[in-house]
Design a protein around this motif. Structure first.
Motif, short mmCIF file in Angstrom:
data_model
loop_
_atom_site.label_atom_id
_atom_site.label_comp_id
_atom_site.label_asym_id
_atom_site.label_seq_id
_atom_site.Cartn_x
_atom_site.Cartn_y
_atom_site.Cartn_z
N ASN A 1 0.82 -1.21 0.00
CA ASN A 1 0.00 0.00 0.00
C ASN A 1 0.86 1.26 0.00
N HIS A 2 0.75 2.04 -1.06
CA HIS A 2 1.53 3.28 -1.16
C HIS A 2 1.17 4.26 -0.07
N SER A 3 -0.09 4.23 0.36
CA SER A 3 -0.54 5.25 1.31
C SER A 3 -0.15 4.92 2.75
N PHE A 4 0.49 3.77 2.96
CA PHE A 4 0.79 3.35 4.34
C PHE A 4 2.29 3.24 4.60
N ASP A 5 2.77 3.96 5.61
CA ASP A 5 4.17 3.84 6.03
C ASP A 5 4.25 3.39 7.48
N TYR A 6 5.23 2.51 7.73
CA TYR A 6 5.37 1.88 9.05
C TYR A 6 6.76 2.18 9.61
N TYR A 7 6.83 2.68 10.83
CA TYR A 7 8.10 3.00 11.47
C TYR A 7 8.26 2.20 12.77
N PRO A 8 8.96 1.06 12.71
CA PRO A 8 9.19 0.29 13.93
C PRO A 8 10.41 0.81 14.68
N LEU A 9 10.28 0.98 15.97
CA LEU A 9 11.28 1.69 16.75
C LEU A 9 11.54 0.96 18.06
N PHE A 10 12.79 0.75 18.40
CA PHE A 10 13.07 0.15 19.72
C PHE A 10 14.15 0.90 20.44
N LEU A 11 14.16 0.78 21.76
CA LEU A 11 15.02 1.61 22.59
C LEU A 11 16.33 0.94 22.96
N LYS A 12 16.27 -0.34 23.36
CA LYS A 12 17.45 -1.02 23.91
C LYS A 12 17.91 -2.19 23.02
N GLY A 13 19.23 -2.36 22.90
CA GLY A 13 19.77 -3.49 22.15
C GLY A 13 20.57 -3.04 20.94
N ASP A 14 21.09 -4.02 20.17
CA ASP A 14 21.91 -3.69 19.00
C ASP A 14 21.08 -3.14 17.86
N GLU A 15 21.71 -2.29 17.05
CA GLU A 15 21.04 -1.76 15.84
C GLU A 15 20.59 -2.90 14.94
N ARG A 16 19.52 -2.69 14.20
CA ARG A 16 19.03 -3.70 13.25
C ARG A 16 18.67 -3.02 11.94
N GLU A 17 18.99 -3.66 10.88
CA GLU A 17 18.66 -3.11 9.57
C GLU A 17 17.14 -3.06 9.39
N GLY A 18 16.64 -1.93 8.89
CA GLY A 18 15.20 -1.81 8.64
C GLY A 18 14.41 -1.41 9.88
N PHE A 19 15.11 -1.17 10.99
CA PHE A 19 14.43 -0.75 12.23
C PHE A 19 15.14 0.48 12.78
N ILE A 20 14.40 1.30 13.51
CA ILE A 20 14.98 2.52 14.05
C ILE A 20 15.29 2.30 15.52
N LYS A 21 16.49 2.67 15.94
CA LYS A 21 16.80 2.57 17.35
C LYS A 21 16.72 3.95 17.97
N GLY A 22 15.94 4.11 19.03
CA GLY A 22 15.87 5.42 19.67
C GLY A 22 14.64 5.58 20.53
N ASP A 23 14.54 6.75 21.14
CA ASP A 23 13.44 7.07 22.05
C ASP A 23 12.24 7.56 21.24
N ILE A 24 11.06 7.05 21.54
CA ILE A 24 9.90 7.34 20.69
C ILE A 24 9.49 8.82 20.78
N VAL A 25 9.59 9.42 21.97
CA VAL A 25 9.19 10.82 22.09
C VAL A 25 10.12 11.71 21.26
N GLU A 26 11.43 11.41 21.32
CA GLU A 26 12.39 12.18 20.51
C GLU A 26 12.12 11.98 19.02
N PHE A 27 11.81 10.74 18.64
CA PHE A 27 11.53 10.44 17.24
C PHE A 27 10.31 11.22 16.76
N VAL A 28 9.27 11.25 17.57
CA VAL A 28 8.04 11.96 17.19
C VAL A 28 8.28 13.47 17.10
#
Ligand SMILES: Cc1cc2nc3c(=O)[nH]c(=O)nc-3n(C[C@H](O)[C@H](O)[C@H](O)COP(=O)(O)OP(=O)(O)OC[C@H]3O[C@@H](n4cnc5c(N)ncnc54)[C@H](O)[C@@H]3O)c2cc1C
Ligand code: HEM
Ligand code: FES
Lengths: 123, 320
Positions: free
Chosen positions: B246-273
């Motif tokens: 779906n072109h109209s849908f974007d998904y941003y998966p985000l986690f705080l603790k652990g090693d970086e992962r390809e295709g995922f964002i590492k960080g604090d959700i409030v800062e990200f927003v």
């Protein structure tokens, strides 16, 4: 003669002003600490009560209520300088909405009239 | 201080006590969960005068019938209180499926055994056989006949551990009608959606995403899912698939603790927003999950310029 509240646009004006005013409050380093720990929905309702009062609208707040509502804040150190800021931001909000200086003056005078009660100095 | 008359007996309250706390203290069993006016599980009935806030969010017909939230009503001088007809507030249901999707999240499916309707994004109250009641959001599309729930096991949590640990297929439970703020309405036509879920706060939003894509009532849909660890990003595969289709849908998966992962964002959700780029004046924002994070995300979103009435939320409050 229509009332001040009607001249400002009644409840619609309150609704338009509340977001602008609350955003200013949350971003103003001089007073924001009094506001950040209260849940937003609750705070929005209280801001509406504040604006309705200052606009000279139908008010449910007697002097005593005004004193009680702020007692906790006076304990936290709220003083004249903070009331000045609130009145300043209120003026800024109305200016953004295109309200003329005359009416802004009237609104400020209403807020000014309860300064003593808000600060817990008068009954 | 005041007195409640309840089922022919009198109960004397302490200063400032709510109807719910007074009855519980004196040994009456009353269903309850959040104790903060959110879940509606503590509904009782009265003929006495009550405060506006103890009927906040109730339908007009319920208000007229004298139903009220007993956790929000302080005992007045004298109050006449009744139990409502339990059959109208709770219906029978049965657990039909149960799958653990991460080391803390279990997906449970519940089939109502009586008439039941809901809109995607709403939540229900579940009452276990022993009377324990908790709220859970429905993660399905409007009209689904089985209700999908995403339940996160919390340390020492009574119901969440039961759902995660026990074998529950065919287990009978009671469920309430559906409630909640985070649903699509026709007024949202042509707007964009920004959905922010923390932990199992994804559940209601997953339902909303499916409804939104099917009805194409809104334009752009952004979903931000935040979790403490990578493992908490359950459903990331199916959401990535949905994103690709779906072109109209974007998904941003985000986690705080652990090693970086390809295709995922590492960080604090409030800062990200805070840094997230979107059209504030034309976006409806829905925020669900942990109450502390929901509160701070609401302020962040508001300061980004979203009108307060366009910010909807269901914080997952618990009474502890
Ligand atoms: C409107 C609404 C919708 C909800 N939707 C969902 C949902 O879709 N999925 C979901 O998983 N939950 C949801 N919840 C939360 C859910 O209702 C329960 O509060 C949660 O499952 C904990 O219940 P419990 O019986 O396991 O824990 P309880 O027995 O109530 O609590 C036991 C212990 O767990 C601790 N605890 C409670 N909550 C947490 C927490 N979040 N993190 C850490 N410790 C905690 C308490 O401090 C206490 O010590 C929702 C809540 C509300 C109000
Ligand atoms: C200038 C005159 C002022 C007026 C007319 C006024 C009016 C009001 C009103 C009507 C309420 C709602 C009360 C309620 O519903 O409980 C309120 C609440 C509040 N006011 Fe004021 N106010 C004024 C000044 C201030 C100042 C100077 C501050 C702090 C800098 C302030 C901070 C607050 C806060 C934080 C609340 C919410 C209180 C709570 O939830 O505990 N006010 N005010
Ligand atoms: S609304 Fe009263 S316990 Fe949740």
């Amino acid at each position: 003669m229509s009332t001040l509240f009607e001249q400002l646009g009644g409840e619609g004006a309150v609704d338009a002003a509340v977001d602008i005013f609350y955003r200013k409050v949350l971003q103003d380093d001089r007073i924001k600490d009094f506001f950040t720990d209260v849940d937003m929905d609750e705070q929005i309702n209280k801001q509406k009560a504040f604006l309705t009062f200052a606009f000279g609208g139908p008010n449910k707040y007697s002097g005593l209520n005004m004193k009680d509502a702020h007692a906790r804040l006076v304990d936290k150190g709220m003083n004249d300088s903070h009331v000045d800021v609130v009145i300043e931001l209120l003026g800024g909000t109305l200016k953004e909405l295109g309200v003329g200086d005359n009416l802004i003056g009237e609104v400020a005078a209403i807020a000014e009239s309860v300064r003593g009660q808000v600060l817990g100095k008068e009954g | 201080m005041g007195t409640i008359t309840f089922e022919g007996k009198e109960f004397v309250s302490k200063e400032g006590e709510t109807v719910l706390d007074c009855l519980l203290r004196l040994g009456v069993s009353v269903t309850n969960s959040c104790k903060s006016g959110v879940c509606h599980s503590c509904i009782l009935k009265t003929t006495s005068e009550i405060e506006g806030k103890s009927q906040k969010g109730l339908s007009d017909s319920k208000k007229k019938a004298g139903l009220f939230l007993s956790c929000q009503q302080q005992v007045a001088d004298r109050m006449e209180v009744f139990s409502p007809d339990a059959n109208t507030l709770f219906i029978d249901a049965i657990i039909v499926d149960q799958k653990r999707v991460s080391d803390s999240v279990v997906v449970v499916k519940v089939r109502p055994l009586q008439d039941f309707s809901f809109t995607a994004g709403q939540f229900i109250n579940i009452v276990r056989g022993d009377g324990h009641c908790r709220s859970y959001s429905i993660a399905g599309r409007t009209g689904d006949s089985e209700l999908e729930l995403h339940i996160r096991k919390v340390p020492n949590g009574i119901l969440s551990n039961w759902f995660y640990d026990e074998q529950l297929i065919n287990e009978k439970i009671k469920i309430s009608e559906a409630n909640g703020e985070c649903s699509l309405t026709t007024e949202m036509k042509g707007k964009n959606l920004l959905l922010i879920g923390v932990g199992t706060g994804l559940a209601p939003l997953y339902g909303v995403v499916q409804d939104a894509l099917e009805s194409s009532i809104v334009e752009k849909i952004n979903l931000i899912h935040g979790s403490f660890t990578f493992d908490g990003l359950y459903y990331c595969e199916r959401l990535k698939e949905l994103e690709q289709k779906n072109h109209s849908f974007d998904y941003y998966p985000l986690f705080l603790k652990g090693d970086e992962r390809e295709g995922f964002i590492k960080g604090d959700i409030v800062e990200f927003v805070k840094k997230f780029n979107f059209e504030a004046s034309n976006t409806i924002v829905m925020i669900c999950g942990d109450p502390v994070i929901v509160k701070s995300l609401k302020q962040t979103i508001f300061l980004a310029g979203v009108p307060s009435r366009s910010i909807l939320s269901d914080p997952f409050v618990s009474k502890y």
